[in-house]
Write a protein that holds these residues in place. Structure first.
Motif, mmCIF file in Angstrom:
data_model
loop_
_atom_site.group_PDB
_atom_site.id
_atom_site.type_symbol
_atom_site.label_atom_id
_atom_site.label_comp_id
_atom_site.label_asym_id
_atom_site.label_seq_id
_atom_site.Cartn_x
_atom_site.Cartn_y
_atom_site.Cartn_z
ATOM 1 N N LEU A 8 47.168 7.099 -19.583
ATOM 2 C CA LEU A 8 46.117 6.166 -19.194
ATOM 3 C C LEU A 8 46.680 5.053 -18.320
ATOM 4 C CD1 LEU A 8 43.215 5.212 -19.330
ATOM 5 C CD2 LEU A 8 43.720 4.109 -21.522
ATOM 6 N N ASN A 9 47.873 4.569 -18.643
ATOM 7 C CA ASN A 9 48.477 3.524 -17.811
ATOM 8 C C ASN A 9 48.678 4.000 -16.380
ATOM 9 O OD1 ASN A 9 48.623 1.370 -19.560
ATOM 10 N ND2 ASN A 9 50.630 1.941 -20.384
ATOM 11 N N MET A 10 49.120 5.253 -16.206
ATOM 12 C CA MET A 10 49.328 5.764 -14.855
ATOM 13 C C MET A 10 47.999 5.966 -14.124
ATOM 14 S SD MET A 10 52.491 5.737 -14.253
ATOM 15 C CE MET A 10 53.287 4.661 -15.459
ATOM 16 N N ALA A 11 46.964 6.362 -14.853
ATOM 17 C CA ALA A 11 45.637 6.480 -14.241
ATOM 18 C C ALA A 11 45.159 5.127 -13.736
ATOM 19 C CB ALA A 11 44.645 7.051 -15.268
ATOM 20 N N ARG A 12 45.366 4.093 -14.543
ATOM 21 C CA ARG A 12 44.987 2.746 -14.107
ATOM 22 C C ARG A 12 45.727 2.359 -12.835
ATOM 23 N NH1 ARG A 12 45.792 -0.110 -20.061
ATOM 24 N NH2 ARG A 12 43.733 0.453 -20.946
ATOM 25 N N ARG A 13 47.009 2.669 -12.789
ATOM 26 C CA ARG A 13 47.811 2.254 -11.643
ATOM 27 C C ARG A 13 47.433 3.008 -10.372
ATOM 28 N NH1 ARG A 13 53.532 1.377 -15.007
ATOM 29 N NH2 ARG A 13 52.601 -0.192 -16.406
ATOM 30 N N LEU A 14 47.023 4.251 -10.516
ATOM 31 C CA LEU A 14 46.546 4.973 -9.336
ATOM 32 C C LEU A 14 45.274 4.334 -8.794
ATOM 33 C CD1 LEU A 14 47.238 8.661 -10.420
ATOM 34 C CD2 LEU A 14 48.326 7.438 -8.519
ATOM 35 N N HIS A 15 44.388 3.929 -9.685
ATOM 36 C CA HIS A 15 43.175 3.232 -9.242
ATOM 37 C C HIS A 15 43.535 1.930 -8.523
ATOM 38 C CE1 HIS A 15 39.217 1.459 -9.193
ATOM 39 N NE2 HIS A 15 39.585 0.489 -10.009
ATOM 40 N N LEU A 16 44.446 1.164 -9.081
ATOM 41 C CA LEU A 16 44.838 -0.099 -8.459
ATOM 42 C C LEU A 16 45.560 0.132 -7.137
ATOM 43 C CD1 LEU A 16 46.002 -2.014 -11.654
ATOM 44 C CD2 LEU A 16 43.861 -2.334 -10.380
ATOM 45 N N ALA A 17 46.331 1.210 -7.050
ATOM 46 C CA ALA A 17 46.983 1.543 -5.779
ATOM 47 C C ALA A 17 45.936 1.829 -4.710
ATOM 48 C CB ALA A 17 47.911 2.742 -5.961
ATOM 49 N N ALA A 18 44.906 2.581 -5.073
ATOM 50 C CA ALA A 18 43.843 2.876 -4.111
ATOM 51 C C ALA A 18 43.143 1.609 -3.656
ATOM 52 C CB ALA A 18 42.840 3.843 -4.735
ATOM 53 N N GLN A 19 43.009 0.650 -4.549
ATOM 54 C CA GLN A 19 42.305 -0.594 -4.250
ATOM 55 C C GLN A 19 43.192 -1.659 -3.609
ATOM 56 O OE1 GLN A 19 39.028 -2.017 -4.842
ATOM 57 N NE2 GLN A 19 38.431 0.132 -4.751
ATOM 58 N N GLY A 20 44.476 -1.397 -3.470
ATOM 59 C CA GLY A 20 45.375 -2.386 -2.880
ATOM 60 C C GLY A 20 45.757 -3.499 -3.826
ATOM 61 N N LEU A 21 45.752 -3.212 -5.134
ATOM 62 C CA LEU A 21 46.012 -4.236 -6.142
ATOM 63 C C LEU A 21 47.198 -3.901 -7.039
ATOM 64 C CD1 LEU A 21 42.371 -5.141 -7.237
ATOM 65 C CD2 LEU A 21 44.053 -6.733 -6.286
ATOM 66 N N LEU A 22 47.980 -2.918 -6.678
ATOM 67 C CA LEU A 22 49.064 -2.493 -7.571
ATOM 68 C C LEU A 22 50.209 -3.500 -7.571
ATOM 69 C CD1 LEU A 22 49.929 -0.193 -9.477
ATOM 70 C CD2 LEU A 22 51.119 0.825 -7.532
ATOM 71 N N ASN A 23 50.598 -3.940 -6.384
ATOM 72 C CA ASN A 23 51.701 -4.892 -6.263
ATOM 73 C C ASN A 23 51.339 -5.970 -5.250
ATOM 74 O OD1 ASN A 23 53.930 -3.806 -8.013
ATOM 75 N ND2 ASN A 23 53.585 -1.995 -6.726
#
Length: 414
Positions: A8-23
């Protein structure tokens, strides 16, 4: 095509990567970063509440860091964006004009936004207003005086405002620019002179397919139950459509730990997918999000993905609010860890945290305190309100996190 397996944590991070919010961004923002962020999200929702920076500006700040808000205004005026009803009222890349054009030509499926009854009741006045714009140039609703009597609120619009909005919804007028955040309307043929419906309009089937693909790309990771909300497409079973996109290589099948529903990841996240499968996709950003950020648009999606129960309360009577008027979600290192109610007192140079809440199970730690301190100070500085203050309600958590301290004064970028 092989199915990828994700926590689930990796799924969240993929969503944030798509949105430009990962880092966090690695350098100061440039004007081209703003337009790139909007293309990544596909849509930038518009809202006029300004207790802190208005939502479209804040959503961009969360992604690209400090920037002058005039950059967004300039993108609209240069014709790189247009405004229309997408998720709600949104800035949309001009390349996607054709994807919403069918709604203009037939707004009957848009519920309360459908202006047909109003146009029929006021056809002569609307025609006269359209002729006025044609002969005298762009107008704002503020250019027309309100009849004597007190306004009853936001939606108690004067007739000319309703006329302009009806013509905007039907695509006769477009927003050429904004002046002090007020729409400036002009004829579509002047704002977008090279568009030709007969030549350029995609079919409804093509539009449905493209909107679906854009929704998947913006979300990064999707279930069939999530995709309709992004562009407010009609309710339907999208399982077969997502399977077709997977067959075409646009989506990659995925299984997320704890979920039973078929899930997909957009192929544009190829590099991040490999890291996620290996458990090595890291999230470093701590950001304060707008209530109208795409990450929290869909209450069901944000609950399933982040275990975060979020409702916008600014339209709720004060006595019925749980958390406050304009409550901003707190994103930290891949999790939604809390929320805060804030107000920028611009004349006094103060950024007030009126309420602050951490989610159940979120541990107070020095790292969280340091992350949140930097995020809040950056947000306050960008507003030109560099002094952070905390209400009595917020002070206990703020003190535990080490947040309640004097802030330096820095230049205002807004």
């Amino acid at each position: 095509m092989a199915t990828i397996h994700l926590s689930l944590n990796m799924a969240r991070r993929l969503h944030l990567a798509a949105q430009g919010l990962l880092n966090a961004p690695r350098r100061l923002a440039r004007p081209e970063d703003l337009l790139a962020a909007i293309h990544r999200m596909a849509l930038l929702q518009i809202d006029s509440i300004n207790v802190v920076a208005r939502s479209p500006y804040l959503v961009l700040f969360s992604r690209i860091g400090p920037y002058p808000t005039t950059w967004l205004d300039a993108c609209l005026e240069r014709g790189e964006l247009y405004e229309y009803w997408a998720h709600e009222a949104c800035f949309v890349p001009i390349e996607d004009y054709g994807l919403l054009r069918h709604r203009m030509l037939d707004p009957s499926g848009m519920g309360w936004k459908d202006p047909q009854n109003w146009l029929e009741q006021h056809r002569d006045e609307v025609t006269a207003l359209l002729q006025h714009v044609e002969h005298h140039g762009p107008v704002r609703a503020a250019d027309f005086a309100r009849a004597p009597g007190k306004s009853n609120g936001w939606w108690d619009w004067k007739p000319e405002k309703k006329h302009l909005e009806a013509l905007f919804t039907q695509g006769h007028l477009m927003v050429a620019r904004r002046h002090q955040f007020q729409r400036v309307y002009d004829l579509r043929d002047r704002v977008l002179p090279h568009w030709d419906d007969a030549r350029d309009l995609p079919s409804k089937q093509q539009v449905t397919e493209r909107l679906l693909e854009r929704s998947c790309r913006a979300l990064g990771i999707v279930k069939a139950s999530w995709v309709a909300d992004y562009y407010r497409q009609g309710r339907a079973d999208y399982a077969a459509a997502l399977a077709q996109l997977a067959d075409a290589g646009v989506l990659i099948p995925a299984r997320v730990e704890g979920w039973t529903a078929q899930t997909y990841v957009h192929h544009s996240l190829g590099a991040q997918i490999q890291l996620a499968e290996e458990g090595r996709l890291h999230a470093g950003a701590t950001r304060i999000l707008s209530p109208f950020d795409p990450v929290v648009w869909d209450r069901r999606r944000v609950a399933e993905l982040f275990d975060f129960d979020y409702r916008i309360e600014c339209y709720t009577p004060a006595a019925q609010r749980r958390f406050g008027y304009f409550v901003l979600p707190i994103l930290s290192r891949g999790r939604l860890v809390g929320r805060l109610d804030a107000k920028a007192h611009r004349a006094q140079g103060i950024f007030e945290i009126k309420a602050l809440y951490l989610e159940p199970g979120v541990r107070v730690s020095q790292r969280l305190g340091d992350d949140l301190s930097r995020a809040l100070q950056a947000l306050a500085n960008w507003h030109g309100t560099a002094q952070l203050t905390f209400s009595a309600q917020a002070s206990a958590i703020a003190s535990a996190l080490g947040l309640a301290r004097e802030a330096p004064s820095l230049p205002k970028l807004l």
